[in-house]
Scaffold this active site. Sequence first.
Site, PDB file in Angstrom:
ATOM      1  N   TYR A 164     -16.192  -4.120   8.904  1.00 33.54           N
ATOM      2  CA  TYR A 164     -14.918  -3.585   8.784  1.00 33.54           C
ATOM      3  C   TYR A 164     -14.529  -3.456  10.445  1.00 33.54           C
ATOM      4  O   TYR A 164     -14.909  -2.699  11.281  1.00 33.54           O
ATOM      5  CB  TYR A 164     -15.188  -1.952   8.291  1.00 33.54           C
ATOM      6  CG  TYR A 164     -14.745  -2.140   6.861  1.00 33.54           C
ATOM      7  CD1 TYR A 164     -15.051  -2.965   5.889  1.00 33.54           C
ATOM      8  CD2 TYR A 164     -13.768  -0.975   6.474  1.00 33.54           C
ATOM      9  CE1 TYR A 164     -14.399  -2.919   4.732  1.00 33.54           C
ATOM     10  CE2 TYR A 164     -13.293  -1.010   5.117  1.00 33.54           C
ATOM     11  CZ  TYR A 164     -13.533  -2.036   4.382  1.00 33.54           C
ATOM     12  OH  TYR A 164     -13.185  -2.211   3.100  1.00 33.54           O
ATOM     13  N   ASP A 215       0.908  -1.176   0.118  1.00 30.35           N
ATOM     14  CA  ASP A 215       0.055  -0.144  -0.245  1.00 30.35           C
ATOM     15  C   ASP A 215       0.839   1.144  -0.066  1.00 30.35           C
ATOM     16  O   ASP A 215       2.129   1.063  -0.174  1.00 30.35           O
ATOM     17  CB  ASP A 215      -0.838   0.080   1.161  1.00 30.35           C
ATOM     18  CG  ASP A 215      -2.520   0.790   0.608  1.00 30.35           C
ATOM     19  OD1 ASP A 215      -2.357   1.862   0.269  1.00 30.35           O
ATOM     20  OD2 ASP A 215      -3.201  -0.034   0.963  1.00 30.35           O
ATOM     21  N   HIS A 252      -2.945   3.451  -4.319  1.00 35.69           N
ATOM     22  CA  HIS A 252      -2.361   2.906  -3.310  1.00 35.69           C
ATOM     23  C   HIS A 252      -1.009   2.316  -3.605  1.00 35.69           C
ATOM     24  O   HIS A 252      -0.568   1.126  -3.149  1.00 35.69           O
ATOM     25  CB  HIS A 252      -3.202   1.777  -2.813  1.00 35.69           C
ATOM     26  CG  HIS A 252      -4.279   2.218  -2.040  1.00 35.69           C
ATOM     27  ND1 HIS A 252      -4.414   3.089  -0.980  1.00 35.69           N
ATOM     28  CD2 HIS A 252      -5.760   2.286  -2.315  1.00 35.69           C
ATOM     29  CE1 HIS A 252      -5.590   3.408  -0.631  1.00 35.69           C
ATOM     30  NE2 HIS A 252      -6.412   3.154  -1.392  1.00 35.69           N
ATOM     31  N   GLU A 257     -10.074   3.091  -4.755  1.00 36.89           N
ATOM     32  CA  GLU A 257      -9.523   4.491  -4.379  1.00 36.89           C
ATOM     33  C   GLU A 257      -8.410   4.946  -5.361  1.00 36.89           C
ATOM     34  O   GLU A 257      -7.286   5.238  -4.832  1.00 36.89           O
ATOM     35  CB  GLU A 257      -9.241   4.440  -3.016  1.00 36.89           C
ATOM     36  CG  GLU A 257     -10.362   4.089  -2.095  1.00 36.89           C
ATOM     37  CD  GLU A 257     -10.063   4.129  -0.662  1.00 36.89           C
ATOM     38  OE1 GLU A 257     -11.036   4.376   0.181  1.00 36.89           O
ATOM     39  OE2 GLU A 257      -8.805   3.819  -0.122  1.00 36.89           O
TER      40      GLU A 257
END
Length: 775
Positions: free
Chosen positions: A431, A200, A270, A334
């Site tokens: 989560y 990441d 990422h 993302e």
Amino acid sequence: MKSLKLFLFLLIAMVMIGCDKEQTVADYGIIPLPQETQLQEGAPFVLSANTKIVYPAGNEDLKRIAHFLVDYVKFTTNAQLSAIESGNDAANAIILSADLSHENKDAYNLTVTDKQIVLKGASATGVFYGVQTLRKSMDANSLDKDIAFPQVVINDYPRFQYRGMMLDVARHMFPVEFIKEFIDLLALHNMNTFHWHITDDQGWRIEIKNYSELTEKGSQRAETVIKKNTGKFDGKPYGGFYTQAEAKEIVAYAQERFINVIPEVDLPGHMLGALTAYPHLGCTGGPYAVEGTWGVFDDVVCAGNDEVVVFLKDVFTEIMEIFPSQYIHVGGDECPKVRWEKCPKCQAKIKELDLKSDKEHSKEERLQSYIISEVEKFINSKGRSIIGWDEILEGGLAPNATVMSWRGIEGGVAAAQQNHDVIMVPTSHFYFDYYQTTDIDNAPFGIGGYVPIEKVYSFDPVFSELTTEQSKHILGVQANLWTEYVKSPEHAEYMLLPRMDALTEVQWTDPKLKNYDQFEQRLLKMMKYYDRKKYNYATTIFDIKANIEPDTKNNRLNVELVTLGDEAIHYTLDGSEPTKGSPIYSEIVKIGKPLELKAESFREGEHKFKYSNKFEFSKSTVRAITLNPEPTKSYTFNGAITLVDGSRGNPNNYKDGSWIGFYGQDVEATIDLKEDTEFSTVKVGTYICTGDWIFGLKSLTVLTSTDGEIFKQVDSQLFEQPTEHVELAKQEEITFASQNARYVRIVMHTVNALPKWHSGAGKKAYLFLDEIIVD
Ligand SMILES: [Zn+2]
């Protein structure tokens, strides 16, 4: 007299069990609950040090499983059983075989008679799960005792084929020993997939031999932000990675426990770990630095640079050598497109591929699909398949990809409707980096959110929108542990346990058998095991919870206090600390005036279980309220009544149900004060978290009406806006000349567009609201 009775009881007990050793009794009410458990009459099977475990000669898998069982019994009772090949003496034995006929290869049948325990799996995997059932049915506190197994027939198999957990080691990494403990926890919970998020922005953590700088440079960050992007840093370099040898050791350890390891190399976003090592792979050429803060970053790999494709193929070649998994995770989440919009190479690639923007997707989104499909074609050519986060749906989906739906349920439903396989991991339920308690002052610092164990348990991954055929694409469920704020094994254990117990019943057990109250009782037994393993699990199931029912007719709040089991709850209404002498809660507390309710249960052990709430009463409290528009779906919780329920929103957490949220719209609240009432102030609670695009009120307008039809404006007021990132709960206030009216309407104006200094400049803002006080 008392001691004589006790003596007789013990004597009878000893005669009944016919031996000189103390016994505990096995209980098949385990987690996950088996599909079918039929207790039988008759004397139990007694597991003692003489019991043998028998496996088919030459079957290495079952031999290994037999030795796992030897270890489990050793841990539980201290007895060292022997595992032997069949053909030898099978009296007083647990007999393992893999010859059960069942369409589900994970199925097993467990039959206990007084003479033996026969465990048949539909495969070695099924036998392994049967052994987990035997292990969990034993009382964890059985040291130096025999165990009596009541006669039973259990038929069991999982509901879903994919049962996973994700661990992020990029933000913070964990020693190999902890990764193995994590795998042990998966095995204990009948899970079969370890999704390993291994690269990441904050670090590249897997050795790639052909690109040694990935770990030399890409695994090291200069320092780490303190808490939530506060702008303050700890000044300590952080880094590390797993060698290929270590990763292979982890894969083998998992395989022995019938667990597949899916590696995730997150792309094309990422990727700052990789870009720091090889800046030419980015659009600007860098220089880049491994990130020390959290979030989503504009610098991503350059999708127009053919060297990037070569790099990715090389990396995945080595990844596929380490990880035999059928699935390879390519991330896809993302990925901002701002660099691609300006990059000549990316724009040239868009031209070359003739990608066009349309209503659904921009040409840059289509460029993302291109790069994902290049990787997918390569991975498919090696006989493997890709999984990606649900953003891979954007820009047209790679045809054979499985979708991991995290942003909500809709993405998963849409993918299943397009006949893609789906794994459900919605933030709302799975989560595990989110808080599991509202009492966050007494919990380790976390990212926010609120996913209590009841919520995990309540999830059902089959949706009414799907046909039976489409439902088959829901392969299963997974929970994710992201580790921005999780730095130690102890903290990871706290986030995982006992929420993994709720997760496994979603994954394994038929929903018709699920029952939360019974689950809690079964969980108590699991906690005995956690205690013996010294796991640092969360004890939130013992918390005192308040169910607050607003009664607008009688203008009061009915408060029900609950806790697990029949533990007494002592409470006070004057703000004083409860003692064991305080009244014991026995019926609903009716609250119609301002007061502070405090409650406590005095359970044994070091934990204190407390509840407190200051109830405020104004002229608007528990009055009928309507909202226009309604809150957004994900932040509706209990809806409008939240704004007049006498309780303030949690000052540290806007996601726990004590606030309601709106997106990009002014909000109008109309309150019926029931009769003409005098008032001269209105206060409104808001939560501001600019990093999450949540701004406060731009202005407030108050209107009144005597008939609820025609409203006249009384006053309006503007409020100052943040000029830098902040997170706080705030109360805005407006005062005006005294009014006398039955109806009051409060218009809460939202910030029209995020300010220039903000990364989302020009976009709409969220508005989070709580208590409206009219006085
Ligand atoms: Zn580019």
